[in-house]
Design an enzyme around this catalytic site. Structure first.
Site, mmCIF file in Angstrom:
data_model
loop_
_atom_site.group_PDB
_atom_site.id
_atom_site.type_symbol
_atom_site.label_atom_id
_atom_site.label_comp_id
_atom_site.label_asym_id
_atom_site.label_seq_id
_atom_site.Cartn_x
_atom_site.Cartn_y
_atom_site.Cartn_z
ATOM 1 N N ASN A 88 -96.827 -6.251 56.421
ATOM 2 C CA ASN A 88 -95.690 -6.625 55.586
ATOM 3 C C ASN A 88 -95.331 -5.406 54.739
ATOM 4 O OD1 ASN A 88 -95.579 -9.303 56.497
ATOM 5 N ND2 ASN A 88 -97.120 -9.965 55.013
ATOM 6 N N GLY A 94 -92.417 -9.951 52.129
ATOM 7 C CA GLY A 94 -93.609 -10.720 51.764
ATOM 8 C C GLY A 94 -94.783 -9.882 51.308
ATOM 9 N N GLN A 95 -94.597 -8.570 51.144
ATOM 10 C CA GLN A 95 -95.722 -7.758 50.667
ATOM 11 C C GLN A 95 -95.984 -8.070 49.202
ATOM 12 O OE1 GLN A 95 -95.318 -3.472 51.128
ATOM 13 N NE2 GLN A 95 -97.479 -3.112 50.580
ATOM 14 N N SER A 96 -97.233 -8.405 48.885
ATOM 15 C CA SER A 96 -97.591 -8.750 47.512
ATOM 16 C C SER A 96 -98.658 -7.813 46.938
ATOM 17 C CB SER A 96 -98.077 -10.197 47.430
ATOM 18 O OG SER A 96 -99.213 -10.391 48.240
ATOM 19 N N HIS A 101 -102.167 -2.722 54.042
ATOM 20 C CA HIS A 101 -103.199 -3.547 54.696
ATOM 21 C C HIS A 101 -102.630 -4.094 55.990
ATOM 22 C CE1 HIS A 101 -100.948 -5.805 51.682
ATOM 23 N NE2 HIS A 101 -100.989 -6.847 52.509
ATOM 24 N N LEU A 102 -103.464 -4.038 57.013
ATOM 25 C CA LEU A 102 -103.099 -4.564 58.324
ATOM 26 C C LEU A 102 -103.704 -5.961 58.441
ATOM 27 C CD1 LEU A 102 -101.891 -4.182 61.130
ATOM 28 C CD2 LEU A 102 -103.958 -2.935 61.786
HETATM 29 P P1 AMP Z 1 -99.262 -9.298 51.666
HETATM 30 O O1 AMP Z 1 -98.531 -10.528 51.194
HETATM 31 O O2 AMP Z 1 -98.895 -8.832 53.049
HETATM 32 O O3 AMP Z 1 -99.185 -8.181 50.640
HETATM 33 O O4 AMP Z 1 -100.774 -9.730 51.811
HETATM 34 C C1 AMP Z 1 -101.671 -9.723 50.757
HETATM 35 C C2 AMP Z 1 -102.805 -10.594 51.178
HETATM 36 O O5 AMP Z 1 -103.917 -10.264 50.389
HETATM 37 C C3 AMP Z 1 -102.559 -12.081 51.033
HETATM 38 O O6 AMP Z 1 -102.691 -12.708 52.301
HETATM 39 C C4 AMP Z 1 -103.638 -12.523 50.047
HETATM 40 O O7 AMP Z 1 -104.158 -13.787 50.362
HETATM 41 C C5 AMP Z 1 -104.668 -11.432 50.182
HETATM 42 N N1 AMP Z 1 -105.504 -11.148 49.041
HETATM 43 C C6 AMP Z 1 -105.083 -10.900 47.766
HETATM 44 N N2 AMP Z 1 -106.143 -10.608 46.983
HETATM 45 C C7 AMP Z 1 -107.244 -10.687 47.767
HETATM 46 C C8 AMP Z 1 -108.635 -10.492 47.550
HETATM 47 N N3 AMP Z 1 -109.127 -10.161 46.333
HETATM 48 N N4 AMP Z 1 -109.479 -10.655 48.602
HETATM 49 C C9 AMP Z 1 -108.997 -10.986 49.825
HETATM 50 N N5 AMP Z 1 -107.692 -11.167 50.095
HETATM 51 C C10 AMP Z 1 -106.832 -11.027 49.085
#
Ligand code: AMP
Ligand code: ZN
Length: 115
Positions: A88, A94-96, A101-102
């Site tokens: 993302n 949807g990147q949060s 990260h893959l």
């Molecule tokens: P994105 O929305 O593509 O940026 O994905 C971020 C992902 O990171 C989401 O699926 C979250 O559930 C996951 N995430 C956030 N914090 C953690 C954490 N501390 N450990 C594992 N997964 C996490």
């Protein structure tokens, strides 16, 4: 190597916050997503901090290949017949977490197109 003191994935790489780590290579760490969207949902991150896949490709192109290799190793270890890899990129997609990260998803039927 770039790091960001406020980045949760840099903290996981450094062991400062816990994660369910399933694989490591010289430049990557793979750990289970806290909010799994499939029976296997693993995130593969570079140990260095870059905002997204394009920035990583500019700075450390070899590590992009290492992320993909690690995703494949995870899929084999999990016994996945097929799997999906997702970057993302940008909040609109949807990147949060802004440490590239893959996502590696598998273990169920995956619909296409994604939502
Ligand atoms: P994105 O929305 O593509 O940026 O994905 C971020 C992902 O990171 C989401 O699926 C979250 O559930 C996951 N995430 C956030 N914090 C953690 C954490 N501390 N450990 C594992 N997964 C996490
Ligand atoms: Zn980071």
């Amino acid at each position: 190597m770039s790091t960001d003191a406020d980045c949760p994935f840099c903290k996981i790489v450094a062991g400062e916050i816990p994660a369910d780590v399933v694989h490591r290579t010289g430049s990557t760490v793979a750990f289970r997503d806290l909010n799994a969207q499939a029976p296997t949902h693993v995130l593969v991150v570079p140990t260095s901090h870059h905002e997204n896949a394009a920035a990583l490709a500019q700075a450390e192109p070899g590590v992009v290949a290492e992320l993909v290799d690690t995703a494949h190793e995870v899929a084999v270890a999990e016994g996945l017949e097929g799997y999906r890899m997702v970057f993302n990129t940008g909040a609109a997609a949807g990147q949060s977490v802004f440490h590239v990260h893959l996502h590696v998803l598998g273990g169920r039927e995956l619909a296409w197109p994604p939502g």
